[in-house]
Design an enzyme around this catalytic site. Structure first.
Site, PDB file in Angstrom:
ATOM      1  N   LYS A   1      92.846   3.460  41.408  1.00 38.83           N
ATOM      2  CA  LYS A   1      94.111   3.461  40.675  1.00 38.83           C
ATOM      3  C   LYS A   1      95.066   2.408  41.246  1.00 38.83           C
ATOM      4  O   LYS A   1      95.445   1.475  40.559  1.00 38.83           O
ATOM      5  CB  LYS A   1      94.715   4.861  40.693  1.00 38.83           C
ATOM      6  CG  LYS A   1      93.819   5.849  39.917  1.00 38.83           C
ATOM      7  CD  LYS A   1      94.182   7.286  40.130  1.00 38.83           C
ATOM      8  CE  LYS A   1      93.104   8.223  39.637  1.00 38.83           C
ATOM      9  NZ  LYS A   1      92.940   8.257  38.172  1.00 38.83           N
TER      10      LYS A   1
ATOM     11  N   TRP B   1      93.788  18.227  39.347  1.00 39.76           N
ATOM     12  CA  TRP B   1      93.158  17.739  40.575  1.00 39.76           C
ATOM     13  C   TRP B   1      93.376  18.721  41.721  1.00 39.76           C
ATOM     14  O   TRP B   1      92.452  18.983  42.500  1.00 39.76           O
ATOM     15  CB  TRP B   1      93.643  16.322  40.909  1.00 39.76           C
ATOM     16  CG  TRP B   1      93.360  15.402  39.760  1.00 39.76           C
ATOM     17  CD1 TRP B   1      94.270  14.856  38.901  1.00 39.76           C
ATOM     18  CD2 TRP B   1      92.066  14.991  39.284  1.00 39.76           C
ATOM     19  NE1 TRP B   1      93.618  14.124  37.929  1.00 39.76           N
ATOM     20  CE2 TRP B   1      92.280  14.190  38.133  1.00 39.76           C
ATOM     21  CE3 TRP B   1      90.753  15.224  39.715  1.00 39.76           C
ATOM     22  CZ2 TRP B   1      91.234  13.620  37.414  1.00 39.76           C
ATOM     23  CZ3 TRP B   1      89.707  14.654  39.001  1.00 39.76           C
ATOM     24  CH2 TRP B   1      89.948  13.865  37.867  1.00 39.76           C
TER      25      TRP B   1
ATOM     26  N   ASP C   1      96.213  14.481  48.590  1.00 43.47           N
ATOM     27  CA  ASP C   1      95.489  13.616  47.669  1.00 43.47           C
ATOM     28  C   ASP C   1      96.496  12.628  47.082  1.00 43.47           C
ATOM     29  O   ASP C   1      97.299  12.980  46.230  1.00 43.47           O
ATOM     30  CB  ASP C   1      94.855  14.470  46.562  1.00 43.47           C
ATOM     31  CG  ASP C   1      94.116  13.620  45.526  1.00 43.47           C
ATOM     32  OD1 ASP C   1      94.137  12.378  45.626  1.00 43.47           O
ATOM     33  OD2 ASP C   1      93.509  14.218  44.606  1.00 43.47           O
TER      34      ASP C   1
END
Lengths: 361, 361
Positions: free
Chosen positions: B196, B103, B172
């Site tokens: 999530k 990511w 993030d």
């Protein structure tokens, strides 16, 4: 549970009751998965089936050829306003727009921000966007020709789409997609925020012709390139799963319960007749759109005074008819009668209008 | 209805059952409105209350000062990868990143596409991203310093965040937001895909400090400017209403049922101890992340062979334990134990792991 009302909101808007009931019934356990559709992985077989079904239903309902890709992109029509010139504007070639109101104006603005050579080849601004322009000339030099098929705020709609002359048409169909059949061949790109005719808010449906994908410059951010979505079946990153799931159920209802877009169009024509015929014979209610440009999706009208309009909206809600206030930018009243508002909803509205006129007229 | 399973998927992931039950119970009639939350107008009092509550809960749970704005932006973390350098990169100043896996790498790539002066000041790529880097120097010249707080694929997590030295941190937090308390003061921007720890897919939560809004260049497309969302309480255009509604219910559960982030952290620590203590004493299961960098959200481990791993995932599902396959890019097994996976889910998993080891070890 309380009583369901007739919902005439412009969007987010009414959904078919059987769709909501199906969502409710399987909310804790999606098709034996033991988890909710709100929890299902986008990489699972379950969600693969959902998105593939939604794509196939879209292709069948609109009769799309194999050269079209069906995409789901977050950010609504507003993100499309900027992605379209970014991806489809050709170097040294203008981008053409027809201006029929607020949403067209916003689309034009986003092309201008990017420094594109924007030409507005037709507009109905001279009469407050109360009609659909006619008699304009399409210039073959344009990268594309953009228009808005239905204008929610002023209640106008293109009865027939502009002749493309080979220029790819690009259309914002947010408020009348799937309300009637049409020939998609002249279109390079069609987009629609889901929250009016095909689902809840949270995704745009984007239909793009294969040759358009080749126009995208290489240096665009990944998430702003149509090819990113076309190459990965809209799953380069996690899509809005519950929104796409609901869209698929609405499309299933359109195919299996309504029987397709010809049937849907017949019903929408009938609904339009019921309410416009009533308005036309009434001296109390005044339609605001030019007769030949009137929308079958958003019926805009005025009452003799603003006080009466406020009372109308208030009293209607008491009778279980919600969302009849006009857009805050124009006032008046508006009944949005998208696909999911049935004939019975329109009849109930006209009955109420008659009764209100009798008492207040 | 079938049996609910324990869902260890990495995202979209498990949601608290009481949240799903509340959604189900009011799906046809949202709080006496007579319509579904899937149909409610974003301009209504009903939705105003939802989004305002979600913003206030986020501020309370994270202890955010008045200088922070809480935004909901569609497009997931992936759209943030491009919006961040676009909005927060200062002219003539580099943008700094720490690379801890897939990511982070994607975030770096999007800054590079825009031609920014990207510096990767630390990386754990030398050991397959199996640890969190330490001992690097932050350069005060940077526009910002970006890092990924938890890495779902390799199962690593920052135990303590980097010292910012006055450079705005950008993080993030998609996979561990709301899993523990932290001091937000050094952060210029925090973002998290909802799917999530805080909701279903379809919205990113973005927390931005007021001074960051002033950095945005004027010529950006409207939908790519943070100020567009900050100025209009995330409703410049129609937001993903049902997603924000669900996020608000998850935040309510965090505040009212769990009792806040200190409590959530205690539970997450306990869950981590149960499974890591078991793995550490086992010769059969091997953790893949460096011990001091292990994630409390995603527990990654291997079995003695790939065949046994496949069998493990298959047999677990039969016992009602789903989503235990590792990410397709690295293989192995992974148990994602976000906030909504309770202690009982982790205990059930460890019981199954013991039994599987007894039979196959």
């Amino acid at each position: 549970m309380g009583k369901r009302i007739y919902n005439f909101n412009a969007g987010p808007a009414a959904l078919p009751l059987p769709v909501l009931e199906e969502i409710q019934s399987e909310l804790l356990d999606y098709k034996g998965s033991g988890i909710s559709i709100l929890e299902v992985s986008h990489r699972s077989k379950w969600f693969d089936d959902v998105i593939n079904e939604a794509v196939e239903r879209t292709k069948r309902l609109l009769g799309l050829g194999d050269d079209f890709h069906v995409l789901f992109i977050q950010g609504g029509a507003s993100l499309q306003f900027c992605m379209i010139p970014m991806n489809l504007g050709l170097k040294g070639r203008p981008v053409d727009y027809i201006n029929t109101g607020t949403w067209s104006t916003k689309a034009i603005k986003e092309a201008e921000i990017q420094g594109k050579d924007v030409r507005v080849i037709a507009s109905s601004e001279d009469k407050g966007f109360s009609y659909i322009p006619d008699g304009f000339t399409v210039d073959k030099d344009a990268s594309y020709l953009h228009f808005t098929s239905n204008n929610t705020i002023k209640g106008t709609q293109w009865a027939r789409f502009p002749e493309a002359e080979g220029v790819p048409l690009v259309c914002d169909m947010s408020s009348d997609i799937m309300s009637r059949p049409f020939d998609a061949a002249p279109f390079g790109l069609i987009y629609a925020g889901a929250q009016k005719n095909i689902g809840p808010s949270g995704s745009a449906l984007v239909i793009i012709r294969g040759d358009m994908l080749e126009r995208t410059p290489h240096n665009l951010p990944t998430m702003l390139k149509y090819a990113t979505f076309a190459d990965k079946n809209s799953m380069f990153n996690t899509p809005a799963c519950v929104v796409i799931y609901t869209i698929n159920l609405v499309l299933k209802w359109l195919e299996e319960t309504i029987g397709g877009l010809e049937k849907m169009d017949e019903i929408n024509q009938k609904k339009g007749s019921i309410i416009y015929d009533f308005i036309d014979q009434s001296g109390f209610y005044q339609g605001t759109a030019a007769r030949e440009s009137r929308s079958l999706m958003n019926v805009t009208f005025r009452l003799p005074s603003e006080d009466l309009e406020k009372k109308f909206v208030r009293e209607a809600l008491k009778e279980g008819l919600g969302g009849l206030k006009g857009h805050r930018s124009v006032g008046g009243c508006r009944a949005s009668i998208y696909n999911a508002s049935g004939v019975e909803a329109v009849k109930a509205l006209v009955e109420f209008m008659k009764e209100f006129e009798r008492k207040e007229g």
